[in-house]
Write a protein that holds these residues in place. Structure first.
Motif, PDB file in Angstrom:
ATOM      1  N   HIS A  26       0.844  -1.191   0.000  1.00 42.16           N
ATOM      2  CA  HIS A  26       0.000   0.000   0.000  1.00 42.16           C
ATOM      3  C   HIS A  26       0.889   1.253   0.000  1.00 42.16           C
ATOM      4  CE1 HIS A  26      -3.330   2.474   2.197  1.00 42.16           C
ATOM      5  NE2 HIS A  26      -3.089   2.903   0.983  1.00 42.16           N
ATOM      6  N   VAL A  28       1.426   4.730   0.560  1.00 41.01           N
ATOM      7  CA  VAL A  28       0.692   5.730   1.344  1.00 41.01           C
ATOM      8  C   VAL A  28       1.160   7.146   1.008  1.00 41.01           C
ATOM      9  CG1 VAL A  28       0.273   6.522   3.689  1.00 41.01           C
ATOM     10  CG2 VAL A  28       0.251   4.089   3.176  1.00 41.01           C
ATOM     11  N   SER A  48      -9.600  11.305   5.106  1.00 38.51           N
ATOM     12  CA  SER A  48      -9.020  10.295   5.964  1.00 38.51           C
ATOM     13  C   SER A  48      -8.287   9.267   5.102  1.00 38.51           C
ATOM     14  CB  SER A  48     -10.174   9.645   6.733  1.00 38.51           C
ATOM     15  OG  SER A  48      -9.678   8.793   7.679  1.00 38.51           O
ATOM     16  N   GLY A  49      -7.082   8.911   5.516  1.00 38.76           N
ATOM     17  CA  GLY A  49      -6.314   7.918   4.764  1.00 38.76           C
ATOM     18  C   GLY A  49      -5.467   8.509   3.646  1.00 38.76           C
ATOM     19  N   SER A  50      -5.476   9.840   3.509  1.00 37.11           N
ATOM     20  CA  SER A  50      -4.729  10.447   2.395  1.00 37.11           C
ATOM     21  C   SER A  50      -3.230  10.542   2.680  1.00 37.11           C
ATOM     22  CB  SER A  50      -5.295  11.838   2.079  1.00 37.11           C
ATOM     23  OG  SER A  50      -5.265  12.672   3.211  1.00 37.11           O
ATOM     24  N   LYS A  52      -1.813  12.188   5.656  1.00 39.46           N
ATOM     25  CA  LYS A  52      -1.418  13.377   6.430  1.00 39.46           C
ATOM     26  C   LYS A  52      -0.572  13.018   7.655  1.00 39.46           C
ATOM     27  CE  LYS A  52      -5.733  14.528   7.182  1.00 39.46           C
ATOM     28  NZ  LYS A  52      -6.407  13.382   6.526  1.00 39.46           N
ATOM     29  N   THR A  53      -1.070  12.061   8.441  1.00 32.99           N
ATOM     30  CA  THR A  53      -0.344  11.676   9.650  1.00 32.99           C
ATOM     31  C   THR A  53       1.001  11.051   9.305  1.00 32.99           C
ATOM     32  OG1 THR A  53      -2.335  11.407  10.965  1.00 32.99           O
ATOM     33  CG2 THR A  53      -0.426  10.134  11.666  1.00 32.99           C
ATOM     34  N   THR A  54       1.033  10.285   8.245  1.00 37.15           N
ATOM     35  CA  THR A  54       2.295   9.644   7.847  1.00 37.15           C
ATOM     36  C   THR A  54       3.315  10.700   7.422  1.00 37.15           C
ATOM     37  OG1 THR A  54       1.035   7.704   7.155  1.00 37.15           O
ATOM     38  CG2 THR A  54       3.308   7.851   6.397  1.00 37.15           C
ATOM     39  N   GLU A  63       8.255   7.819  11.587  1.00 35.67           N
ATOM     40  CA  GLU A  63       8.221   6.879  10.462  1.00 35.67           C
ATOM     41  C   GLU A  63       9.473   7.125   9.631  1.00 35.67           C
ATOM     42  OE1 GLU A  63       6.221   4.462   9.987  1.00 35.67           O
ATOM     43  OE2 GLU A  63       4.358   5.174  10.898  1.00 35.67           O
ATOM     44  N   GLU A 179      -3.827  16.211  14.445  1.00 46.27           N
ATOM     45  CA  GLU A 179      -5.255  16.263  14.763  1.00 46.27           C
ATOM     46  C   GLU A 179      -5.502  16.427  16.259  1.00 46.27           C
ATOM     47  OE1 GLU A 179      -7.768  13.442  12.920  1.00 46.27           O
ATOM     48  OE2 GLU A 179      -6.453  13.145  11.212  1.00 46.27           O
TER      49      GLU A 179
HETATM   50  P1  ADP Z   1      -4.494  10.395   7.295  1.00 45.36           P
HETATM   51  O1  ADP Z   1      -3.714  11.002   8.398  1.00 45.36           O
HETATM   52  O2  ADP Z   1      -4.629  11.281   6.098  1.00 45.36           O
HETATM   53  O3  ADP Z   1      -5.831   9.863   7.733  1.00 45.36           O
HETATM   54  P2  ADP Z   1      -2.567   8.278   7.478  1.00 45.36           P
HETATM   55  O4  ADP Z   1      -1.250   8.839   7.167  1.00 45.36           O
HETATM   56  O5  ADP Z   1      -2.929   8.058   8.913  1.00 45.36           O
HETATM   57  O6  ADP Z   1      -3.688   9.134   6.747  1.00 45.36           O
HETATM   58  O7  ADP Z   1      -2.734   6.880   6.755  1.00 45.36           O
HETATM   59  C1  ADP Z   1      -2.613   6.704   5.370  1.00 45.36           C
HETATM   60  C2  ADP Z   1      -2.813   5.226   5.053  1.00 45.36           C
HETATM   61  O8  ADP Z   1      -1.721   4.499   5.582  1.00 45.36           O
HETATM   62  C3  ADP Z   1      -4.065   4.629   5.657  1.00 45.36           C
HETATM   63  O9  ADP Z   1      -4.638   3.769   4.727  1.00 45.36           O
HETATM   64  C4  ADP Z   1      -3.546   3.870   6.848  1.00 45.36           C
HETATM   65  O10 ADP Z   1      -4.365   2.778   7.129  1.00 45.36           O
HETATM   66  C5  ADP Z   1      -2.176   3.437   6.386  1.00 45.36           C
HETATM   67  N1  ADP Z   1      -1.223   3.273   7.499  1.00 45.36           N
HETATM   68  C6  ADP Z   1      -0.794   4.260   8.304  1.00 45.36           C
HETATM   69  N2  ADP Z   1       0.092   3.791   9.211  1.00 45.36           N
HETATM   70  C7  ADP Z   1       0.226   2.469   8.952  1.00 45.36           C
HETATM   71  C8  ADP Z   1       1.003   1.404   9.527  1.00 45.36           C
HETATM   72  N3  ADP Z   1       1.846   1.634  10.549  1.00 45.36           N
HETATM   73  N4  ADP Z   1       0.874   0.182   8.994  1.00 45.36           N
HETATM   74  C9  ADP Z   1       0.042  -0.054   7.941  1.00 45.36           C
HETATM   75  N5  ADP Z   1      -0.713   0.890   7.354  1.00 45.36           N
HETATM   76  C10 ADP Z   1      -0.627   2.138   7.844  1.00 45.36           C
END
Ligand code: ADP
Length: 257
Positions: A26, A28, A48-50, A52-54, A63, A179
């Protein structure tokens, strides 16, 4: 360097180029570019899932991206594709502080003990000095009288304000917010946003992942709209919110606003 030094203005505090990250197969993050100048507030918005947190976690080493380059405060570039020496990665971490969605306070320690933990144990600041600074910071966010309370004795909004104070106590160059209000009851969101707005006004450098679009519009210098692991659009808040160029930005804003 003084803040008015022209060379200080030219070199961004943080520059990330081409950040990529996959979890399994996946993808990300699919090539994220980001520049943060001193005193700037950058808001990361998007569905959500775009990613941002990563992105945020990649900036401070929580990370490790698979590829991309990070440079902090004119220091050496870290090229993730080549592997990363530990000390390079931690240069950003040592000089940034993160405020999480959940405050992560130690439940069995008082407010003041939570706030001085980092300065005393990690930064080796004399305890008495750390206490004085912590008290001043608590005063600033209206929590002086909660000094000896335990986290469970505070409201969610108060806990999150302590979370912010704990980050400030580390005297970071860069504040990262993931957030910080999304786990709060709606009536408690405002008191946290007020503190964040004050920090922005005081000139703190901040990168904020947020669903609070009104906050992003009022406080951010630049808004990045993420979608599917890329920055789909970036610009000044007024441009993004009033006249988005991209169809997917428009659709996202229509859904939320
Ligand atoms: P956002 O902050 O925009 O909601 P994230 O950065 O949290 O997005 O997550 C982006 C994608 O990466 C999501 O599909 C999430 O499930 C996936 N993801 C994030 N962290 C992990 C991880 N440690 N292991 C597997 N998948 C992850």
């Amino acid at each position: 360097m003084s803040p008015t030094d022209p060379s200080a203005q030219k070199t961004p505090l943080l520059r990330a180029t081409g950040l990529r990250k996959a979890f399994g197969d996946h993808e990300v993050l699919r090539g994220i570019d980001l520049e943060v100048r001193r005193g700037q507030v950058i808001a990361l918005i998007g569905p959500s899932g775009s990613g941002k947190t990563t992105v945020l976690r990649s900036l401070n080493g929580l990370e490790t991206p698979d590829a991309g380059v990070l440079a902090f405060d004119g220091g050496p570039e870290v090229d993730f594709a080549r592997g990363v020496a530990k000390q390079q990665r931690f240069a950003v971490r040592d000089r940034s502080a993160m405020v999480f969605q959940h405050h992560n306070l130690f439940p069995h320690r008082t407010v003041i003990q939570n706030v001085i933990e980092g300065p005393v144990t990690v930064q080796r600041e004399p305890r008495a000095d750390a206490v004085l600074r912590a008290e001043a910071l608590l005063e600033r966010v209206g929590l002086a009288e909660k000094r000896d309370a335990y986290p469970h004795e505070l409201s969610g909004g108060q806990q999150q304000r302590v979370g912010i104070v704990r980050a400030l106590a580390l005297r970071p160059d860069l504040l990262l917010f993931d957030e910080p209000t999304s786990a709060l009851d709606p009536e408690l969101v405002g008191e946290v946003l007020v503190v964040m707005k004050e920090l922005a006004d005081e000139g703190w450098t901040m990168v904020v992942v947020t669903h609070e679009l009104q906050f992003a519009r009022e406080v951010a210098d630049e808004v990045l709209f993420l979608d599917g692991g890329v920055v789909a659009e970036r610009g000044a808040p007024e441009q993004i919110f009033r006249a988005p160029r991209e169809e997917r930005t428009r659709r996202f804003l229509d859904r939320i606003l």
